[in-house]
Design a protein around this motif. Structure first.
Motif, PDB file in Angstrom:
ATOM      1  N   LYS A 211       0.843  -1.183   0.000  1.00 14.07           N
ATOM      2  CA  LYS A 211       0.000   0.000   0.000  1.00 14.07           C
ATOM      3  C   LYS A 211       0.886   1.243   0.000  1.00 14.07           C
ATOM      4  O   LYS A 211       1.842   1.346   0.765  1.00 14.07           O
ATOM      5  N   LEU A 212       0.542   2.202  -0.852  1.00 15.65           N
ATOM      6  CA  LEU A 212       1.301   3.442  -0.929  1.00 15.65           C
ATOM      7  C   LEU A 212       1.065   4.294   0.322  1.00 15.65           C
ATOM      8  O   LEU A 212      -0.069   4.541   0.720  1.00 15.65           O
ATOM      9  N   LEU A 322       1.926   5.015  -9.807  1.00 12.38           N
ATOM     10  CA  LEU A 322       1.509   6.128  -8.956  1.00 12.38           C
ATOM     11  C   LEU A 322       0.525   7.042  -9.683  1.00 12.38           C
ATOM     12  O   LEU A 322      -0.459   7.497  -9.094  1.00 12.38           O
ATOM     13  N   ARG A 323       0.794   7.291 -10.956  1.00 10.85           N
ATOM     14  CA  ARG A 323      -0.068   8.195 -11.728  1.00 10.85           C
ATOM     15  C   ARG A 323      -1.443   7.595 -11.969  1.00 10.85           C
ATOM     16  O   ARG A 323      -2.462   8.300 -11.944  1.00 10.85           O
ATOM     17  N   ASP A 324      -1.504   6.270 -12.189  1.00 11.44           N
ATOM     18  CA  ASP A 324      -2.780   5.624 -12.506  1.00 11.44           C
ATOM     19  C   ASP A 324      -3.418   4.947 -11.293  1.00 11.44           C
ATOM     20  O   ASP A 324      -4.436   4.267 -11.423  1.00 11.44           O
ATOM     21  N   HIS A 325      -2.762   5.069 -10.098  1.00 14.92           N
ATOM     22  CA  HIS A 325      -3.318   4.540  -8.840  1.00 14.92           C
ATOM     23  C   HIS A 325      -3.635   3.042  -8.950  1.00 14.92           C
ATOM     24  O   HIS A 325      -4.693   2.586  -8.509  1.00 14.92           O
ATOM     25  N   CYS A 326      -2.717   2.281  -9.513  1.00 15.12           N
ATOM     26  CA  CYS A 326      -2.949   0.831  -9.633  1.00 15.12           C
ATOM     27  C   CYS A 326      -2.172   0.088  -8.549  1.00 15.12           C
ATOM     28  O   CYS A 326      -1.241   0.639  -7.951  1.00 15.12           O
TER      29      CYS A 326
END
Length: 697
Positions: A211-212, A322-326
């Protein structure tokens, strides 16, 4: 056996398996060519660590570009071209670096009269490769040179070599294998961290979803440095991959930082927009190991034509995630090697993550080091984890099964050139101090020598030691150090125990070891390895020094023995040193224990002059000396400078107060104070004070 698998399959067969997502097959290709690839990079660049990084990058480029290789049988030449191009690109960016002698001269060694019809760049590239291969093959034994020459230089297959030499293919394979082993042995001798055979086996991997937590970015004029904090599902460990990108300047004109900056469109944003325009989606980014610590990513995409997987670099795949939240999925073995345990950073998860973020913003390198554990202290895994600091011209390194203390191989160093005393010969990588915090730790190394003195064994502990008054700019980079420079070694040719005992502070981050020259000389040194154990508080401390210099004096009342006091003498073993508890307050003492002491002995501290430069300092102490002929001197002086205040002491059999005043010059490097005993009797020292104007320390 791994080597049987290596022998049975050709390059083309392994490339085909690797193209089918068999990373184990590509690992075997790496093992087959890693020695030669590093040899090329090392001779071309001339910098060991840089060559290692470039070879790693070249192998990753090759893996990600396998589909572009037209003839799988020519993988070897294709790989060498990638290595050389990677090195050339690095040199273009680092034009100020000094090139190796080989790299500067190799272009002009051969006649080019027979190549005038070729493109000049092709001529240069071909000669670079031929020269490097010729040098590498020339290091092998005569028995294996001819086979290696035909294989590496003439680019002939095993079958072609067998026909040319009229020998069996198995003989060709055996000679090639022995040649690789010889080259590996030479590289390991001089660059032990660079190349070594793996013992990995094909096994099923466990993948973990992360998880980020946060993304930390630092942007400079021509580079960006991004640290990504990821948390595992159990909320016990974090992984912090780093993405560093160098941005080539558009021209040679440098603008001030506060001027308007032209922002290029983000490649990551462009890719995401393009995927969405095509009605596609990034479903998942998987991070896996390609070979040892070489990582790569698999980007899983879905679209109108179904699902697809694309291999990519971490610096390309992670920004996409990170950009596409995958989701981001990581192989468990990566966490085992690189993850940071959260338990030590607070009581609650919120406290732990906040502490991690704070340290990561200040110095993320500290966190990465703390995740490492020690291993291979006894050379059972070759020279993995050890770093060499000398050139092949200065010293040779090898594992020796003849000179042993416990029946295991020792590390043998043959010193060819005189080197400056205290110069570091080799070190062991830094590892986490967490298991030893708050404990007294003893590190022991056994050494012997022939023709020269045994080296000094050093132990260093790094951390942010807030209890020590350090100049502000050094607070994050303080280290405690102890060594065996005072050890008396009557017989250098016998195995001698070098022991260092230190208290590990509660806020220590990492521990490291090194071995340095005790004096000048040429000869042989053997190291049996390092042993670590925690001991009781009754075990005497070796004596800890601090780097950089503290601002305030430490342990002036000797309540902690002689901790933080330095002993300077050419013959320290002729003096007994300690703390006498019989007076009303603890007193440090030095006592001559040899009837023919050859040099004086000094007990002192050295401070930073941040508080004292350009001001007057008063040093006072009570001193007692035994025997009428004994001679000592109390002193305070500019460290590495001429300013000095000194009081000569003779025959003071009762406690006597002394006071020194020194005007410390502005800009001084340091301030030292202490006492010296000149080869006779015994001296005691107590009730020390250091005064700055109206302040007392």
């Amino acid at each position: 056996m791994l080597l049987i698998y290596v022998k049975e399959y050709s390059d083309a067969q392994l490339v085909a398996r690797a193209r089918a997502d068999d990373t184990y097959a590509f690992q075997l290709l790496i093992e087959r060519y890693q020695a030669m690839a590093f040899y090329l990079a090392q001779h071309y660049i001339g910098e060991t660590e840089t060559a290692r990084e470039l070879v790693q990058d070249a192998f990753l480029q090759a893996y990600l570009s396998l589909d572009r290789l037209r003839d799988a049988a020519r993988f070897k030449s294709w790989l060498y071209g990638i290595v050389l191009n990677t090195c050339r690109n690095w040199r273009r960016v680092h034009l100020d670096r000094t090139l190796s002698l080989d790299a500067q001269t190799m272009l002009f060694e051969d006649s080019y009269s027979d190549s005038l019809c070729l493109d000049p760049q092709e001529i240069v590239e071909e000669r670079e490769l031929q020269q490097l291969l010729r040098v590498a093959v020339g290091t092998l034994t005569p028995k294996n040179q001819v086979v290696a020459y035909l294989f590496y230089y003439e680019d002939m297959s095993v079958q072609e070599i067998a026909r040319r030499l009229n020998i069996a293919q198995t003989t060709v394979k055996n000679r090639l294998h022995k040649g690789r082993q010889q080259l590996l042995a030479q590289l390991q001798m001089h660059y032990p961290e660079i190349v070594r055979l793996t013992t990995s086996r094909r096994k099923k991997k466990t993948m973990l979803s992360l998880k980020l937590v946060k993304v930390l970015s630092k942007k400079q004029r021509f580079s960006s440095d991004t640290t990504i904090i990821l948390l595992d599902e159990q909320k016990q460990r974090i992984w912090m991959p780093r993405i560093f990108e160098y941005v080539q300047p558009r021209d040679q004109m440098l603008l001030p930082l506060d001027d308007a900056v032209i922002v290029d469109p983000s490649t990551t944003n462009f890719l995401v927009d393009m995927i969405r325009t095509l009605q596609g989606k990034v479903e998942e980014v998987v991070i896996d190991t390609l070979y040892e610590d070489l990582l790569y990513a698999r980007v899983r995409l879905s679209g109108q034509r179904g699902r697809h997987t694309i291999k990519a670099r971490l610096q390309d795949a992670l920004p996409l995630a990170l950009r596409d939240h995958c989701p981001i999925v990581v192989a468990e073995e990566i966490l085992d090697l690189q993850a940071i345990e959260l338990a030590e950073y607070g009581e609650t998860l919120q406290q732990r993550l906040a502490a991690i973020e704070e340290i990561a913003e200040q110095n993320p390198h500290r966190l990465r080091l703390r995740s490492q554990s020690p291993s291979n202290f006894d050379f059972s895994d070759g020279l993995s984890g050890w770093r060499i600091f000398t050139t092949p011209q200065q010293a040779d390194y090898r594992l020796d099964l003849q000179q042993t203390r416990r029946g295991k191989a020792s590390l043998a160093l043959t010193i060819h050139q005189d080197m400056t005393p205290q110069v570091v010969l080799l070190s062991y990588k830094s590892f986490s101090a967490l298991p030893y915090r708050g404990k007294r730790l003893r590190a022991k190394a056994y050494l012997k020598a022939d023709g020269m003195q045994q080296p000094i064994f050093n132990m260093s502990i790094a951390g942010s030691f807030t209890d020590i008054d350090m100049p502000e700019k050094y607070k994050q980079h303080t280290s405690y150090q102890a060594n065996t420079s005072l050890l008396y070694i009557p017989d250098t040719g016998s195995w001698t125990a070098h022991e260092v005992v230190m208290d590990i502070p509660a806020n220590a981050d990492t521990i490291s070891f090194s071995f340095s020259m005790r004096g000048q000389g040429k000869g042989n040194i053997w190291l049996d390895g390092i042993q670590l154990e925690t001991v009781g508080k009754s075990m005497p401390l070796t004596g800890t020094l601090i780097d950089p210099l503290p601002r305030q004096p430490l342990n002036l009342n000797f309540a902690n023995g002689l901790e933080f006091w330095r002993v300077e003498s050419e013959t320290p073993w002729q003096y007994e040193r300690g703390v006498d508890l019989s007076p009303s307050s603890p007193a440090a003492y030095m006592k001559v224990i040899s009837s023919a002491s050859e040099s004086p002995c000094t007990l002192q501290q050295i401070l930073s002059t941040e508080l004292y430069g350009g001001r007057c300092v008063r040093f006072s102490a009570n001193v007692k000396i035994a025997f009428a002929e004994a001679h000592a001197s109390l002193f305070m002086a500019q460290f590495l400078g001429a300013a000095r205040s000194e009081e000569s002491i003779k025959g003071a059999s009762e406690w006597t107060s002394y006071e020194l005043i020194l005007a410390v010059p502005e800009g001084s490097f340091g301030l030292c104070f202490g006492i010296t005993l000149y080869g006779t009797g015994q001296v005691w020292l107590k009730d020390l004070q250091l005064q700055l104007e109206n302040e007392t320390h």
